[in-house]
Design an enzyme around this catalytic site. Structure first.
Site, PDB file in Angstrom:
ATOM      1  CB  CYS A 223      69.142  -5.476  32.900  1.00 49.29           C
ATOM      2  SG  CYS A 223      68.292  -6.631  31.805  1.00 49.29           S
ATOM      3  CB  CYS A 226      71.248  -7.942  31.208  1.00 53.64           C
ATOM      4  SG  CYS A 226      70.143  -6.884  30.246  1.00 53.64           S
TER       5      CYS A 226
END
Length: 306
Positions: A223, A226
């Site tokens: 991600c 993230c």
């Protein structure tokens, strides 16, 4: 920002009702809000760069200066040159559960030569991360290795733990490389690493009586947003250690973690859950650094004006 109108109590696994419809987790590129409820959305490891964007910039600046001057670094012995499949596999085995960062490069790639000084600089500061270099055009053996690993373009970075590839990137710059190493290599910072539903319950129980705010960072292994926000989480975990506990969980690590995400109705990542006295007071969904800091301060009782 939306206002919290109701909170819900953290429940034991037996008492949580589980959604029966499949949930698709979507990485965010900007702040988004869920409509399902009202909410706002070390050891020596990387000691010189951990958790601070300003420190990241210093790392990048130093490497940039060296690259610009054309001067070869005095020593890059922490970057292991790999010349065959056998050497590659042995290096992964020897690393055990430490993070291994592999750069696939070629002698005629300008991008490879530009990014390499940054990896050398990181290797000196991240003492429990292993760094490997594979020159794909060096020999038939290295070409065979690149073919096995399905490397089509260079520079290409792959990240391994326990001989398992956990992430890979192409065409990234120095800042993203630093962020990736921080995100996938962190195991010793003040951020509590959670690997199951039981780990979450333990952290909440341990901090219930002390009335500390628990900030739970929920993400996925692959991600980008993230990774982007994680250096801020590391920095805040040091600055707010007296009043806030930071924890992290990757939902796709195992089924227990994924079930926790379903129970908490997390459908987009990164999601930050704010927990105090065993109660989830709200959440923030997104990777905005300023917005995250503002939400943390708000749940600490600091008046924040947007």
């Amino acid at each position: 920002m939306a206002t919290i109108t109701n909170s819900f109590i953290f429940k034991s696994p037996a008492s949580i009702s589980v959604s029966t419809h499949p949930i698709k987790l979507l990485p965010l590129c900007s702040v988004q809000f869920l409509s399902t409820q009202t909410q706002t959305q070390s050891s020596s490891t990387c000691a010189a760069v951990r958790g601070s964007s300003s420190e990241q910039r210093r790392v990048i600046t130093r490497a940039t200066s060296s690259a610009a001057s054309g001067a070869k670094k005095a020593s890059d012995e922490r970057v292991q040159k790999v010349h065959s499949i056998e050497e590659f596999d042995e290096a992964l085995r020897a690393a055990k559960n430490r993070l291994v960062v592999v750069e696939y490069a070629s002698s005629d790639s300008l991008e490879s030569s530009q990014i390499y000084p940054f990896m050398v600089d990181l290797s000196r500061q991240c003492n429990d991360v292993e760094f490997l270099l594979v020159m794909g055009d060096e020999s038939d053996k290295t070409r065979e290795l690149c073919e096995r690993e399905k490397i089509e373009k260079v520079p290409h970075f792959s990240f391994y733990k326990s001989m398992e590839k956990i992430h890979e990137e192409e065409g990234i710059g120095p800042e993203r490389l630093v962020g990736d190493v921080l995100y996938y290599g962190d195991s010793h910072s003040a951020v509590v690493q959670l690997h199951s539903r039981e780990d979450v319950e333990k952290v909440i129980e341990e901090n219930k009586d002390g009335h500390k705010l628990v900030v739970l960072d929920v993400g996925l292994k692959h991600c980008g947003p993230c990774v982007k926000v994680y250096p801020t989480v590391l920095k805040l975990s040091r600055q707010m250690a007296d009043s806030v506990v930071f924890a992290r969980m990757n939902g796709d690590e195992n089924e227990s973690c994924m079930q926790f995400l379903r129970d908490m109705e997390v459908v987009e990542v990164p999601t930050f859950l704010f927990i105090r006295d065993g109660v989830i007071r709200g959440r923030y969904v997104g990777s905005g650094k300023g917005e995250l800091i503002g939400e943390i301060l708000r749940y600490q009782g600091v008046r924040v004006t947007y």
